[in-house]
Scaffold this active site. Structure first.
Site, short mmCIF file in Angstrom:
data_model
loop_
_atom_site.label_atom_id
_atom_site.label_comp_id
_atom_site.label_asym_id
_atom_site.label_seq_id
_atom_site.Cartn_x
_atom_site.Cartn_y
_atom_site.Cartn_z
N GLU A 29 80.49 -63.20 81.60
CA GLU A 29 81.13 -62.80 82.85
C GLU A 29 80.44 -61.52 83.31
O GLU A 29 80.34 -60.56 82.52
CB GLU A 29 82.62 -62.55 82.62
N ARG A 254 83.61 -64.28 65.86
CA ARG A 254 83.05 -63.13 66.58
C ARG A 254 82.43 -62.14 65.60
O ARG A 254 82.87 -62.04 64.46
CB ARG A 254 84.14 -62.40 67.37
N LYS A 264 84.14 -55.25 76.18
CA LYS A 264 83.62 -54.80 77.48
C LYS A 264 84.60 -53.87 78.18
O LYS A 264 84.20 -52.92 78.84
CB LYS A 264 83.36 -56.01 78.37
P1 ATP Z 1 84.67 -58.90 75.52
O1 ATP Z 1 85.71 -59.36 74.56
O2 ATP Z 1 83.76 -57.87 74.98
O3 ATP Z 1 85.21 -58.52 76.84
P2 ATP Z 1 84.02 -61.54 76.41
O4 ATP Z 1 84.11 -62.59 75.40
O5 ATP Z 1 85.13 -61.45 77.36
O6 ATP Z 1 83.71 -60.16 75.70
P3 ATP Z 1 82.02 -62.84 77.98
O7 ATP Z 1 81.17 -62.26 79.04
O8 ATP Z 1 83.05 -63.84 78.38
O9 ATP Z 1 82.69 -61.62 77.24
O10 ATP Z 1 81.14 -63.38 76.79
C1 ATP Z 1 80.12 -64.31 76.90
C2 ATP Z 1 79.99 -65.01 75.58
O11 ATP Z 1 79.73 -64.08 74.54
C3 ATP Z 1 81.23 -65.77 75.20
O12 ATP Z 1 80.85 -67.06 74.79
C4 ATP Z 1 81.81 -64.98 74.08
O13 ATP Z 1 82.46 -65.82 73.18
C5 ATP Z 1 80.57 -64.34 73.45
N1 ATP Z 1 80.92 -63.10 72.76
C6 ATP Z 1 81.46 -61.97 73.29
N2 ATP Z 1 81.68 -61.03 72.35
C7 ATP Z 1 81.28 -61.58 71.17
C8 ATP Z 1 81.25 -61.11 69.82
N3 ATP Z 1 81.69 -59.89 69.48
N4 ATP Z 1 80.75 -61.92 68.87
C9 ATP Z 1 80.30 -63.14 69.20
N5 ATP Z 1 80.29 -63.64 70.44
C10 ATP Z 1 80.79 -62.89 71.42
MG MG Z 2 85.38 -63.77 78.17
#
Ligand code: ATP
Ligand code: MG
Length: 542
Positions: A29, A254, A264
């Site tokens: 995102e 994760r 984020k």
């Molecule tokens: P955050 O929790 O930091 O806000 P998010 O999952 O909301 O991260 P996205 O932009 O939706 O952020 O993430 C894109 C992809 O990265 C998703 O498929 C998410 O599962 C993966 N991702 C994000 N953080 C991690 C992590 N710590 N370990 C593994 N994969 C991750």
């Molecule tokens: Mg997300």
């Protein structure tokens, strides 16, 4: 890449003919910069697909315009490119707004979606809990015609934010809360980073994502564990929308790192409150921050791959990431002399205005890096911490009053006098050198009290060093984020680097002997050299 459970699934799917090729996607995102946790998702998606000669799309999940910004789109593209990955296609969730709208109408026509007037609070109340079933919305029985009419009015901007939603008609008694008539469209009168004012209704991620995966022919849709119980809904949308291609979702654990913020939202808070200097602050665990600090893409990939991939969330020590960098740079980079906290030394018996140059290889373990000449003369700088006035004990293997040490690659020097300012601070040492000890060779019976680095004063270049400690010192994540910040996370000092490095350019990397691995900052110029310490030579934890 070593085996992991997703790789095994892919192998089996190819073997059984379930899929003909592997197509994955990375769906960030654009609401902030990417962090090192995202690197797991990026590396795994690209490496797994590459492993089977497949493809990976980059698809921005931009279905919530209140969070998103073009600058983040650009930053994310840069980071992925920096890691060395080239997406087969770069796409936006918003590219599919027309199709999503049509598919939502299709669900209405099939009697599988309805317009609901409950507000957010009421919806929560009707939804029930994990223990109790939900209640059906009073609007659930609306006719298909009425639903179609209201949905087109929603699109036309007839209603205010939150006044109506479109919901899937599934099962308010389902033990899986995600199946209790989830919202699939909401009203938001907000300009979108990609589609501007074209839309005032936006699809929810759970609805938009499976459709996009299906349209792009994604075979293995990888996401993190928290989407586990969304998978039934994912499959429901693919089936009910009658998508030609059927993608499948697989969840992985994760990645978390000790003392590292991996969200984020929190990273954004630090930036917005000016607790750091932007998303690419070298202390930030963003990919841009790590790059600026001096981490190499190789070290990041190596780290991610070495943490593996499994179906549980994992927390690894930040030391592992640092070790990946040390391993990567050990042979790769030049080893040079830099003095971070300088103390002036005058060699009283050395001729004035004379400089001699000593040939020294850049990295004894890697001859390909060549050699350069280091200067020696009457005035040199040593590290302040390498001197103590009175040798405290046998363990002190550095300079002290009346004690002799070897200046690395040059001569033995002995300290005879300490000069202090009015406050008692040591400002200069008067030493003598022994001309017989050049390069420190051939003195079996005369052991110097240590081996310290130095730079010659008149030929060296001034440099501003940035030294970092962890941004967070308190691992108690129940405490307020700002209270957990380390007040000493950024220390600066002005020191000197040897002449051979005077033309250093941004992103140059080297080891300063005894002091760590360093990288020249993006903002460094010839007249204002700025050098970031990436990591120390030895782990802080030992
Ligand atoms: P955050 O929790 O930091 O806000 P998010 O999952 O909301 O991260 P996205 O932009 O939706 O952020 O993430 C894109 C992809 O990265 C998703 O498929 C998410 O599962 C993966 N991702 C994000 N953080 C991690 C992590 N710590 N370990 C593994 N994969 C991750
Ligand atoms: Mg997300």
């Amino acid at each position: 890449m070593e085996s992991n459970f997703i790789k095994t699934i892919m192998e089996e799917d190819l073997k059984s003919g379930k899929v003909n090729e592997i197509v994955t996607r990375f769906p960030p995102e654009p609401s902030a910069y990417l962090h090192i946790g995202h690197a797991r998702a990026i590396v795994m998606n690209f490496e797994l697909a590459n492993n089977f000669d497949g493809k990976t799309n980059l698809r921005f999940d931009d279905t919530n315009p209140s969070n998103e910004d073009k600058s983040f789109v650009e930053a994310i593209k840069r980071d992925i490119e920096w890691l060395g990955y080239k997406p087969a296609k770069v796409l936006f969730g918003s590219d599919y707004f027309d199709v999503s709208y049509k598919l939502a109408k299709k669900l209405i026509e099939k009697g599988l979606a309805y317009v609901c007037d409950l507000n957010a609070d009421q919806m929560r109340e009707y939804r029930g809990t994990l223990k109790t079933p939900g209640k059906e919305s009073p609007y659930r029985k609306r006719s298909i015609e009425e639903n179609l009419e209201l949905f087109s009015q929603m699109k036309a901007g007839k209603f205010k934010d939150g006044e109506k939603t479109l919901r899937a008609k599934i099962d308010m008694a389902s033990p899986n809360m995600n199946m209790r008539d989830p919202v699939i469209y909401r009203i938001m009168h907000i300009e979108h980073q990609n589609t501007g004012k074209d839309w005032c209704i936006y699809p929810m991620y759970d609805f938009a994502h499976p459709i996009q995966d299906a349209l792009e022919g994604i075979t293995h849709s990888l996401c993190s564990l928290e989407y586990d119980d969304h998978r039934v809904l994912y499959d429901w949308f693919v089936e009910k929308c009658e998508m030609e291609h059927v993608p499948h979702q697989y969840e992985f654990g994760r990645l978390n790192i000790t003392n590292t913020i991996m969200s984020k939202r929190y990273l954004k808070m630090l930036v917005e409150a000016n607790k750091v200097n932007g998303f690419d602050d070298p202390r930030m665990p963003t990919l841009a921050g790590l790059k600026r600090r001096g981490f190499t893409k190789e070290s990041i990939k190596d780290f991610i791959i070495s943490t593996g991939l499994s179906r549980v969330n994992s927390t690894v020590s930040s030391e592992m990431l640092e070790n990946s960098l040390r391993n990567d740079l050990n042979y790769k980079v030049k080893r040079a002399h830099g003095v971070i906290n300088p103390l002036k030394v005058t060699i009283t018996n050395y001729p004035k205005d004379e400089i001699e140059w000593i040939e020294v290889p850049y990295n004894p373990q890697n001859e390909a890096l060549g050699s350069r000449k280091i200067a020696f003369g009457k005035n040199v700088y040593i590290e302040r911490e390498d001197f103590i006035e009175h040798k405290p004990n046998k363990k002190w293997k550095r300079l002290a009053l009346g004690i002799e040490v070897r200046l690395m690659r040059a001569y033995f020097i002995k300290c005879n006098e300490v000069i202090k300012d009015k406050s008692g601070k040591i400002i200069e040492l008067l030493c003598t050198y022994d001309p017989e000890t050049k390069s420190g060779s051939g003195f079996k019976d005369r052991k110097p009290n240590g081996n310290i680095h130095f730079v010659e004063a008149t030929t060296s270049k001034k440099a501003n060093f940035n030294l970092f400690e962890p941004l967070l010192i308190d691992s108690d994540d129940k405490k307020d984020l700002f209270e957990r910040l380390n007040p000493n996370s950024w220390l600066s000092s002005t020191g000197y680097i040897e002449k051979a490095l005077e033309n250093t350019k941004p992103e140059d990397k080297f080891q300063f002997i005894r002091k760590g691995y360093f990288t020249t900052d993006f903002e460094s110029t010839k007249d204002n050299i700025i050098i970031n310490r990436t990591v120390e030579l030895k782990s802080r934890f030992k």
